[in-house]
Design a protein around this motif. Structure first.
Motif, PDB file in Angstrom:
ATOM      1  N   VAL A   1     -22.577 -23.322   6.815  1.00  0.00           N
ATOM      2  CA  VAL A   1     -23.365 -22.535   5.864  1.00  0.00           C
ATOM      3  C   VAL A   1     -22.450 -21.693   4.997  1.00  0.00           C
ATOM      4  O   VAL A   1     -22.700 -21.504   3.802  1.00  0.00           O
ATOM      5  CB  VAL A   1     -24.382 -21.645   6.617  1.00  0.00           C
ATOM      6  CG1 VAL A   1     -25.120 -20.735   5.650  1.00  0.00           C
ATOM      7  CG2 VAL A   1     -25.353 -22.510   7.402  1.00  0.00           C
ATOM      8  N   TRP A   2     -21.359 -21.190   5.580  1.00  0.00           N
ATOM      9  CA  TRP A   2     -20.452 -20.327   4.821  1.00  0.00           C
ATOM     10  C   TRP A   2     -19.030 -20.885   4.698  1.00  0.00           C
ATOM     11  O   TRP A   2     -18.279 -20.487   3.803  1.00  0.00           O
ATOM     12  CB  TRP A   2     -20.372 -18.950   5.490  1.00  0.00           C
ATOM     13  CG  TRP A   2     -19.900 -18.991   6.911  1.00  0.00           C
ATOM     14  CD1 TRP A   2     -20.668 -19.126   8.028  1.00  0.00           C
ATOM     15  CD2 TRP A   2     -18.538 -18.907   7.377  1.00  0.00           C
ATOM     16  NE1 TRP A   2     -19.890 -19.133   9.170  1.00  0.00           N
ATOM     17  CE2 TRP A   2     -18.577 -18.993   8.801  1.00  0.00           C
ATOM     18  CE3 TRP A   2     -17.300 -18.765   6.749  1.00  0.00           C
ATOM     19  CZ2 TRP A   2     -17.429 -18.951   9.588  1.00  0.00           C
ATOM     20  CZ3 TRP A   2     -16.163 -18.722   7.526  1.00  0.00           C
ATOM     21  CH2 TRP A   2     -16.224 -18.806   8.926  1.00  0.00           C
ATOM     22  N   LEU A   3     -18.644 -21.808   5.599  1.00  0.00           N
ATOM     23  CA  LEU A   3     -17.280 -22.360   5.561  1.00  0.00           C
ATOM     24  C   LEU A   3     -17.235 -23.559   4.626  1.00  0.00           C
ATOM     25  O   LEU A   3     -17.736 -24.638   4.945  1.00  0.00           O
ATOM     26  CB  LEU A   3     -16.843 -22.763   6.964  1.00  0.00           C
ATOM     27  CG  LEU A   3     -15.383 -23.211   7.138  1.00  0.00           C
ATOM     28  CD1 LEU A   3     -14.427 -22.114   6.708  1.00  0.00           C
ATOM     29  CD2 LEU A   3     -15.114 -23.640   8.569  1.00  0.00           C
ATOM     30  N   LYS A   4     -16.660 -23.360   3.449  1.00  0.00           N
ATOM     31  CA  LYS A   4     -16.625 -24.397   2.417  1.00  0.00           C
ATOM     32  C   LYS A   4     -15.182 -24.698   2.008  1.00  0.00           C
ATOM     33  O   LYS A   4     -14.281 -23.877   2.232  1.00  0.00           O
ATOM     34  CB  LYS A   4     -17.410 -23.934   1.172  1.00  0.00           C
ATOM     35  CG  LYS A   4     -18.839 -23.496   1.452  1.00  0.00           C
ATOM     36  CD  LYS A   4     -19.714 -24.672   1.838  1.00  0.00           C
ATOM     37  CE  LYS A   4     -21.164 -24.221   2.027  1.00  0.00           C
ATOM     38  NZ  LYS A   4     -22.040 -25.334   2.451  1.00  0.00           N
ATOM     39  N   PRO A   5     -14.925 -25.891   1.424  1.00  0.00           N
ATOM     40  CA  PRO A   5     -13.583 -26.190   0.904  1.00  0.00           C
ATOM     41  C   PRO A   5     -13.116 -25.103  -0.055  1.00  0.00           C
ATOM     42  O   PRO A   5     -13.871 -24.635  -0.911  1.00  0.00           O
ATOM     43  CB  PRO A   5     -13.786 -27.535   0.198  1.00  0.00           C
ATOM     44  CG  PRO A   5     -14.903 -28.180   0.951  1.00  0.00           C
ATOM     45  CD  PRO A   5     -15.834 -27.055   1.315  1.00  0.00           C
ATOM     46  N   GLY A   6     -11.875 -24.687   0.117  1.00  0.00           N
ATOM     47  CA  GLY A   6     -11.315 -23.607  -0.681  1.00  0.00           C
ATOM     48  C   GLY A   6     -11.261 -22.284   0.052  1.00  0.00           C
ATOM     49  O   GLY A   6     -10.586 -21.341  -0.386  1.00  0.00           O
ATOM     50  N   HIS A   7     -11.965 -22.209   1.202  1.00  0.00           N
ATOM     51  CA  HIS A   7     -11.972 -20.974   1.990  1.00  0.00           C
ATOM     52  C   HIS A   7     -10.578 -20.725   2.577  1.00  0.00           C
ATOM     53  O   HIS A   7      -9.975 -21.609   3.171  1.00  0.00           O
ATOM     54  CB  HIS A   7     -13.001 -21.090   3.116  1.00  0.00           C
ATOM     55  CG  HIS A   7     -13.200 -19.806   3.878  1.00  0.00           C
ATOM     56  ND1 HIS A   7     -14.160 -18.880   3.542  1.00  0.00           N
ATOM     57  CD2 HIS A   7     -12.540 -19.293   4.963  1.00  0.00           C
ATOM     58  CE1 HIS A   7     -14.104 -17.868   4.389  1.00  0.00           C
ATOM     59  NE2 HIS A   7     -13.125 -18.099   5.258  1.00  0.00           N
ATOM     60  N   GLY A   8     -10.070 -19.514   2.418  1.00  0.00           N
ATOM     61  CA  GLY A   8      -8.743 -19.184   2.910  1.00  0.00           C
ATOM     62  C   GLY A   8      -8.788 -18.471   4.249  1.00  0.00           C
ATOM     63  O   GLY A   8      -9.695 -17.669   4.506  1.00  0.00           O
TER      64      GLY A   8
ATOM     65  N   PRO B   1      -0.511 -19.084   6.000  1.00  0.00           N
ATOM     66  CA  PRO B   1      -1.755 -19.175   5.225  1.00  0.00           C
ATOM     67  C   PRO B   1      -2.292 -20.605   5.204  1.00  0.00           C
ATOM     68  O   PRO B   1      -1.527 -21.558   5.151  1.00  0.00           O
ATOM     69  CB  PRO B   1      -1.326 -18.730   3.829  1.00  0.00           C
ATOM     70  CG  PRO B   1       0.128 -19.132   3.748  1.00  0.00           C
ATOM     71  CD  PRO B   1       0.670 -18.928   5.138  1.00  0.00           C
ATOM     72  N   VAL B   2      -3.586 -20.722   5.256  1.00  0.00           N
ATOM     73  CA  VAL B   2      -4.251 -22.025   5.250  1.00  0.00           C
ATOM     74  C   VAL B   2      -5.424 -21.975   4.281  1.00  0.00           C
ATOM     75  O   VAL B   2      -6.092 -20.943   4.159  1.00  0.00           O
ATOM     76  CB  VAL B   2      -4.765 -22.413   6.656  1.00  0.00           C
ATOM     77  CG1 VAL B   2      -5.346 -23.821   6.647  1.00  0.00           C
ATOM     78  CG2 VAL B   2      -3.662 -22.303   7.692  1.00  0.00           C
ATOM     79  N   LYS B   3      -5.665 -23.090   3.615  1.00  0.00           N
ATOM     80  CA  LYS B   3      -6.844 -23.224   2.762  1.00  0.00           C
ATOM     81  C   LYS B   3      -7.611 -24.457   3.197  1.00  0.00           C
ATOM     82  O   LYS B   3      -7.056 -25.543   3.317  1.00  0.00           O
ATOM     83  CB  LYS B   3      -6.443 -23.348   1.292  1.00  0.00           C
ATOM     84  CG  LYS B   3      -7.639 -23.480   0.346  1.00  0.00           C
ATOM     85  CD  LYS B   3      -7.208 -23.477  -1.107  1.00  0.00           C
ATOM     86  CE  LYS B   3      -6.749 -22.096  -1.522  1.00  0.00           C
ATOM     87  NZ  LYS B   3      -6.462 -22.022  -2.979  1.00  0.00           N
ATOM     88  N   MET B   4      -8.890 -24.285   3.459  1.00  0.00           N
ATOM     89  CA  MET B   4      -9.712 -25.398   3.913  1.00  0.00           C
ATOM     90  C   MET B   4      -9.853 -26.421   2.785  1.00  0.00           C
ATOM     91  O   MET B   4     -10.109 -26.070   1.630  1.00  0.00           O
ATOM     92  CB  MET B   4     -11.081 -24.907   4.339  1.00  0.00           C
ATOM     93  CG  MET B   4     -11.987 -26.018   4.843  1.00  0.00           C
ATOM     94  SD  MET B   4     -13.548 -25.365   5.392  1.00  0.00           S
ATOM     95  CE  MET B   4     -14.528 -26.853   5.419  1.00  0.00           C
ATOM     96  N   THR B   5      -9.680 -27.712   3.123  1.00  0.00           N
ATOM     97  CA  THR B   5      -9.720 -28.771   2.109  1.00  0.00           C
ATOM     98  C   THR B   5     -10.902 -29.717   2.254  1.00  0.00           C
ATOM     99  O   THR B   5     -11.448 -30.179   1.267  1.00  0.00           O
ATOM    100  CB  THR B   5      -8.421 -29.588   2.137  1.00  0.00           C
ATOM    101  OG1 THR B   5      -8.192 -30.058   3.472  1.00  0.00           O
ATOM    102  CG2 THR B   5      -7.237 -28.738   1.694  1.00  0.00           C
ATOM    103  N   ARG B   6     -11.318 -30.027   3.487  1.00  0.00           N
ATOM    104  CA  ARG B   6     -12.433 -30.964   3.636  1.00  0.00           C
ATOM    105  C   ARG B   6     -13.113 -30.812   4.995  1.00  0.00           C
ATOM    106  O   ARG B   6     -12.548 -30.252   5.925  1.00  0.00           O
ATOM    107  CB  ARG B   6     -11.953 -32.404   3.449  1.00  0.00           C
ATOM    108  CG  ARG B   6     -10.926 -32.874   4.443  1.00  0.00           C
ATOM    109  CD  ARG B   6     -10.461 -34.293   4.133  1.00  0.00           C
ATOM    110  NE  ARG B   6      -9.543 -34.819   5.126  1.00  0.00           N
ATOM    111  CZ  ARG B   6      -8.228 -34.635   5.092  1.00  0.00           C
ATOM    112  NH1 ARG B   6      -7.692 -33.946   4.104  1.00  0.00           N
ATOM    113  NH2 ARG B   6      -7.460 -35.145   6.043  1.00  0.00           N
ATOM    114  N   VAL B   7     -14.340 -31.348   5.047  1.00  0.00           N
ATOM    115  CA  VAL B   7     -15.163 -31.291   6.251  1.00  0.00           C
ATOM    116  C   VAL B   7     -15.398 -32.701   6.744  1.00  0.00           C
ATOM    117  O   VAL B   7     -15.545 -33.644   5.954  1.00  0.00           O
ATOM    118  CB  VAL B   7     -16.514 -30.610   5.954  1.00  0.00           C
ATOM    119  CG1 VAL B   7     -17.379 -30.541   7.215  1.00  0.00           C
ATOM    120  CG2 VAL B   7     -16.299 -29.220   5.387  1.00  0.00           C
ATOM    121  N   GLY B   8     -15.438 -32.876   8.058  1.00  0.00           N
ATOM    122  CA  GLY B   8     -15.700 -34.187   8.635  1.00  0.00           C
ATOM    123  C   GLY B   8     -17.031 -34.756   8.181  1.00  0.00           C
ATOM    124  O   GLY B   8     -17.964 -34.015   7.837  1.00  0.00           O
ATOM    125  N   ALA B   9     -17.135 -36.073   8.223  1.00  0.00           N
ATOM    126  CA  ALA B   9     -18.328 -36.749   7.717  1.00  0.00           C
ATOM    127  C   ALA B   9     -19.500 -36.715   8.686  1.00  0.00           C
ATOM    128  O   ALA B   9     -20.631 -37.004   8.299  1.00  0.00           O
ATOM    129  CB  ALA B   9     -18.002 -38.207   7.362  1.00  0.00           C
TER     130      ALA B   9
END
Length: 241
Positions: free
Chosen positions: A177-184, A197-205
């Motif tokens: 709901v809140w964790l989206k690609p681009g979240h740091g 530092p990490v930036k979220m890039t993708r979510v499992g299918a």
């Protein structure tokens, strides 16, 4: 008095959450690209240019095979093609002079096409006598040795590209709901005891229906030579209040 108690009851859960420790989420560093290079022909390994742990660049020759027989077959195919082309040229001239029939000319044309096809096939085989790197990276494991005879499909080298490391971990599916690609966020790596530092890039299918979790991937921001694929750590990530 009742209003004060009600306000205190509302504020306490939020304050307690703010002071609560973040979830213990384990993660592992993985390479962006990795593959196993395999032999496409049966031949003896003549030379391996890189060893385990060594770096290479894209297009660099990594493995070379002894292809003396294949190269001889290519030379034979080229000689046959040259002879066929010369015969075809002569027959075309004779056909213009009406010395031979069209059938003879057509047969010589077919022979030239067949010789050309053999030459192309032999050249393709010789091209497989050397395996080049598909990307910049490092050798993970060397599976064969020099002077060893290998079969088509046999694994030679495990390689990976560690220029951009990714972080794989699992989170509760309701976090989407809140964790989206681009979240740091950040991760503490066990082997170095440092925070990165990490930036979220993708979510499992797909979400696991039993555990109600989903795999997510982030990318380490920046270049850190001390990091290697396979390292693990703790993700500093928690849902917002």
């Amino acid at each position: 008095m009742r209003a004060a108690l009600y306000a205190l009851a509302v504020i306490l859960p939020v304050t307690a959450w703010a002071q609560a420790p973040q979830s213990d989420i384990r993660a592992q560093l993985t390479p962006r690209d990795y593959t196993t290079l395999a032999a496409e022909i049966g031949a003896k390994v003549e030379r391996i240019a890189v060893r385990e742990g060594e770096r290479f660049t894209k297009g660099q020759a990594l493995v070379a095979f002894d292809c003396s027989i294949q190269k001889a077959q290519l030379s034979e195919a080229r000689a046959s093609l040259s002879a066929a082309d010369k015969t075809l040229a002569v027959n075309k001239r004779l056909l213009e002079l009406q010395t031979i029939g069209k059938l003879e000319n057509d047969v010589s044309m077919a022979e030239a096409d067949k010789a050309r096809a053999k030459e192309v096939a032999s050249a393709a085989v010789v091209a497989k006598c050397q395996i080049t790197a598909p990307f910049d990276g490092r050798v993970v494991e060397q599976k064969v040795r020099s002077q060893q005879f290998v079969q088509p499909g046999q694994a030679l080298l495990d390689i990976l590209d560690d220029s951009e490391l990714e972080l794989d971990f699992v989170v509760p599916s309701k976090w989407l709901v809140w964790l989206k690609p681009g979240h740091g966020f950040q991760v503490v790596i066990d082997e170095t005891a440092k925070t990165y530092p990490v930036k979220m890039t993708r979510v499992g299918a797909r979400i696991d229906p039993v555990s109600q979790t989903v795999k997510v991937t982030g990318t380490i921001g920046g270049r850190f030579p001390e990091l290697s694929a396979g390292m693990s750590g703790k993700v500093l990530l928690a849902p917002p209040p």
